[in-house]
Design a protein around this motif. Structure first.
Motif, short mmCIF file in Angstrom:
data_model
loop_
_atom_site.label_atom_id
_atom_site.label_comp_id
_atom_site.label_asym_id
_atom_site.label_seq_id
_atom_site.Cartn_x
_atom_site.Cartn_y
_atom_site.Cartn_z
N GLN B 133 -4.89 -1.38 -2.34
CA GLN B 133 -5.65 -2.63 -2.77
C GLN B 133 -4.72 -3.73 -2.52
O GLN B 133 -5.04 -4.71 -2.08
CB GLN B 133 -6.32 -2.36 -4.02
N GLU B 134 -4.18 -4.03 -3.69
CA GLU B 134 -3.37 -5.26 -4.01
C GLU B 134 -2.57 -5.60 -2.74
O GLU B 134 -2.52 -6.84 -2.29
CB GLU B 134 -2.26 -4.75 -5.06
N LEU B 137 -4.90 -7.20 -0.03
CA LEU B 137 -5.06 -8.51 -0.31
C LEU B 137 -4.15 -9.57 0.34
O LEU B 137 -4.51 -10.59 0.77
CB LEU B 137 -5.47 -8.83 -1.65
N ASN B 138 -2.77 -9.17 -0.06
CA ASN B 138 -1.74 -10.17 0.38
C ASN B 138 -1.79 -10.24 1.99
O ASN B 138 -1.14 -11.51 2.55
CB ASN B 138 -0.51 -9.68 -0.22
N ARG B 140 -4.26 -9.47 4.43
CA ARG B 140 -5.53 -9.60 4.83
C ARG B 140 -5.44 -11.12 5.75
O ARG B 140 -5.83 -11.16 7.06
CB ARG B 140 -6.67 -9.64 4.03
#
Lengths: 214, 214, 214, 214
Positions: B133-134, B137-138, B140
């Motif tokens: 997940q984390e 995000l970075n 994307r």
DNA sequence: AATGAATGAGCCTTCATTCAT
DNA sequence: CATGAATGAAGGCTCATTCAT
């Protein structure tokens, strides 16, 4: 989610069981394929697989000797079922069909098989050549059999003059298969039309054929 | 193995022991990219990364706050460097170049970038949409920026009539990029000619262009 | 947050420095006491202490040889400052004051000292007899000196007949001190009146005195 | 060392290896309570707990999901068992007993419970309000239930006139409970008489009652 | 056919501390 | 005085697997 593959190469667990092992066995494979393709092999634990299959982890070991054996079987099923589907689709053509038509039929069958057994094939594509040593050995033969079949199709096309001579044949097969395989990463069955995807692939690949039709 | 990317968010250290500084940082990234692409993220331990970088595991934490941050940075570097290379190659064309020429230039630059920074890009391709997940995000934003650029190239080609109208444009970009990206799985730089690979890709894709040339 | 204690028993770090070590030294102690009392000793890292003191962890080692030394010094300061405050308050009474009055003065001074240097004393109370061996040795003497002083006050009271003979003197001192010390766990300086707390303690403890007054 | 608490939220296992079952669970709690109260929570490792319980660290995770859950359960047991003991002791009095007698009974029961389950209660007292967030939430309800019960006893005493009006009731409960709780820090069951400790506490606290008896 | 209980291996991470600069 | 960089030790936890029942 399941697959048409019938015979399993594992010896039936214990008592004679007609065809292919228990229902639990197939259930475990289905569940594992779904999780492997979604999260990855290492990221999926035996406990998770067992839980989704309605049992506890140790029970899985009644059906499979190890986690890797599960992966190995999934990969085999994926490759064999695609192999089978492609061959059947080509053989369904008239005996004297043009090599080009055979390849186009193979493309369609390959893409269709890919997305029909998406969990199995996605696992297979994702773990191309990244699987643990032992698993690789079990699957290599199946992979090569399938690759050989495509090489044979391409050789026929080259011999008949259907295939453009300006194309490096060494690169052609991996490019074509890779392109199709990669669709599992982005094509969403729920939001697209599979037959149209196939048509697009065929249109894009027209560069293969020097004698433009239509 | 290294990459042209320059900036890092750590304040550049002065002069450490010996001649280190940010050198350790880049070394760790290089080593990690090589291992992630070869064995996978989870299958690579911090101890292994540290060992190959000539230090012990805790030292890695001086430079990165977590294993995931390392992955995140590798993905960013991969995407940004390819993005940069592709843009530069397109912008090097005459301002009035045909959209088709731009796309062909982009294809060449993409494949070249892919195989120039193979460990970074292989990691990136392998973990398309499967990262924690984390990290996702970075990264994307960078991914979307790059995808948008391709969409823009294709839109121009469609507007100018270069692009075949029989091709479903919704499927085109992922098919093209996927096909190229998949080459990291089989193309062996040691045994093939990269420029010939590019030519083969372009030839295969001729179906895109309705007005056959040559 | 700081404490009136002036001399430090550590030898001044390096160059002669008049009284008590640098400002940094005292700052580190204050910060550490605050964190130890709020989160606990083990739960507070040297990095955190350093950060709150405006430096990096290794710098702390210029002032203290170890984390335990910091704790040790905090405990010493806490006990000594309370000891000092209590003695001064008793000695401020007329020389012929009744033992009961002395004890009441001591109770007031103890509670006041507790809550004036709350971070130091809270750390001290929390780590009664739970500190690492080495720290315990350094602090034991101070603790015993203070305990002896209370025993002496009680002995005087017993001798004079002020103290109720029905009370087991063996248990009295720890009960009284424990009761007061425990207030650091619940008494909130911001929401209560310290002098009233002291009066309540004295009222509750009236059982000590057989000759009811007022 | 063990406690009368019966229910556990794990489904009671059937019959494990040897004669285990929930026995391991209780054993782990006992061992952990002993170590937490002696050395502290953070200072006690899962490996140590496991070793003293005759197993290896991972086995502990079969019974508890985390170290914090162990702490949480110890605290709950401590508070609930004291709560229960105090209530029972008060309810054993004649229905029309004076509020003062009830409170005296409660004091006795509290101190007895404290020292009967010393490892559990010492852990509980030591970690009053210093436990990790998640644990605090689990235990808060139990703590409040118990505190409410004391408030109710005191309110009755105040209403009946048993309680001295010169005592600030806001401070009373924490002072009384704190004083008793603190005895776990110094009272050594091996060297003292528990009933005498209770009598001393009651004597010391006589200040609560304005109408001196005897 | 299934599972309760347990374990060796190993992982990511944190920490107190060191040392050269 | 201060710190960048590094490390031995240790910790909490997960996992694949085993085995007796």
């Amino acid at each position: 989610m399941s697959v048409e593959e019938k015979d399993s190469q594992q010896p039936a667990p214990k008592k004679g069981r007609g065809q292919s092992g228990s229902v639990s066995r197939r259930l475990i494979l289905d569940v594992a394929a779904a999780m492997f393709s979604a999260q990855g092999f290492t990221e999926t634990s035996m406990r998770e697989i067992a839980a989704k299959a309605g049992m506890r982890a140790p029970s899985v070991y009644y059906h499979f000797t190890s986690k890797e054996q599960i992966l190995s079987e999934i990969l085999s099923i994926a490759i064999r079922s695609t192999n089978l589907a492609v061959r059947e689709s080509v053989e369904r053509l008239p005996a004297d069909a043009a090599p080009r038509r055979k390849i186009e039929a193979a493309v369609g069958a390959h893409v269709r098989s890919l997305h029909r057994n998406i969990h199995y094939t996605a696992t297979s594509v994702r773990y191309q050549g990244q699987v643990p040593q032992e698993v690789a050995l079990n699957v290599r033969a199946d992979r090569e059999t399938y690759a050989d079949y495509w090489q044979q199709l391409l050789a026929e096309a080259a011999a008949s003059g259907d295939l453009s001579p300006t194309i490096n044949r060494q690169f052609l097969q991996p490019l074509i298969l890779g392109s199709m395989n990669h669709t599992i990463n982005w094509y969403d069955a729920g939001r697209g039309n599979l037959e149209e995807l196939i048509l697009t692939v065929l249109a894009l690949f027209k560069g293969m054929w020097p004698h433009q039709d239509r």
